[in-house]
Design a protein around this motif. Structure first.
Motif, PDB file in Angstrom:
ATOM      1  N   ALA A  47       3.060  14.913  15.992  1.00 40.55           N
ATOM      2  CA  ALA A  47       2.492  14.246  17.159  1.00 40.55           C
ATOM      3  C   ALA A  47       1.283  15.010  17.693  1.00 40.55           C
ATOM      4  CB  ALA A  47       3.548  14.105  18.250  1.00 40.55           C
ATOM      5  N   VAL A  48       1.364  16.322  17.700  1.00 41.19           N
ATOM      6  CA  VAL A  48       0.238  17.132  18.159  1.00 41.19           C
ATOM      7  C   VAL A  48      -0.963  16.929  17.239  1.00 41.19           C
ATOM      8  CG1 VAL A  48      -0.597  19.507  18.417  1.00 41.19           C
ATOM      9  CG2 VAL A  48       1.614  18.845  19.362  1.00 41.19           C
ATOM     10  N   LEU A  49      -0.739  16.928  15.946  1.00 38.00           N
ATOM     11  CA  LEU A  49      -1.837  16.731  15.000  1.00 38.00           C
ATOM     12  C   LEU A  49      -2.472  15.349  15.153  1.00 38.00           C
ATOM     13  CD1 LEU A  49      -0.513  18.375  11.719  1.00 38.00           C
ATOM     14  CD2 LEU A  49      -2.134  19.294  13.375  1.00 38.00           C
ATOM     15  N   ALA A  50      -1.654  14.353  15.505  1.00 37.93           N
ATOM     16  CA  ALA A  50      -2.165  12.994  15.660  1.00 37.93           C
ATOM     17  C   ALA A  50      -2.752  12.758  17.049  1.00 37.93           C
ATOM     18  CB  ALA A  50      -1.048  11.991  15.395  1.00 37.93           C
ATOM     19  N   GLY A  51      -2.634  13.722  17.951  1.00 38.56           N
ATOM     20  CA  GLY A  51      -3.188  13.592  19.282  1.00 38.56           C
ATOM     21  C   GLY A  51      -2.315  12.798  20.236  1.00 38.56           C
TER      22      GLY A  51
END
Length: 68
Positions: free
Chosen positions: A44-48
């Motif tokens: 989720a962090v990588l996908a923003g």
């Protein structure tokens, strides 16, 4: 054959070959669930996307679509 039968069979085979017994079924379940949760948060962090509060945010959008 269920998990308990497989564990008993594996334990018997390990004892016959003088090897350590395998862990009991369900021993690492909590660790696996935590690892899955951490991986989903990382993705989720990588996908923003936000990592926490996603359910509350989705409900807020669904219940009050004009506010977002």
């Amino acid at each position: 054959m269920n998990a308990l039968h497989q564990h008993l069979l594996d334990s018997y085979r390990a004892a016959q070959h003088a090897e350590p017994a395998p862990p009991a079924p369900g021993t690492h379940d909590v660790a696996v669930l935590r690892a899955v949760r951490d991986h989903r948060r990382f993705e989720a962090v990588l996908a923003g996307r936000p990592t926490t509060g996603r359910l509350c945010l989705a409900l807020r959008r669904w219940l009050n679509p004009g506010a977002c």
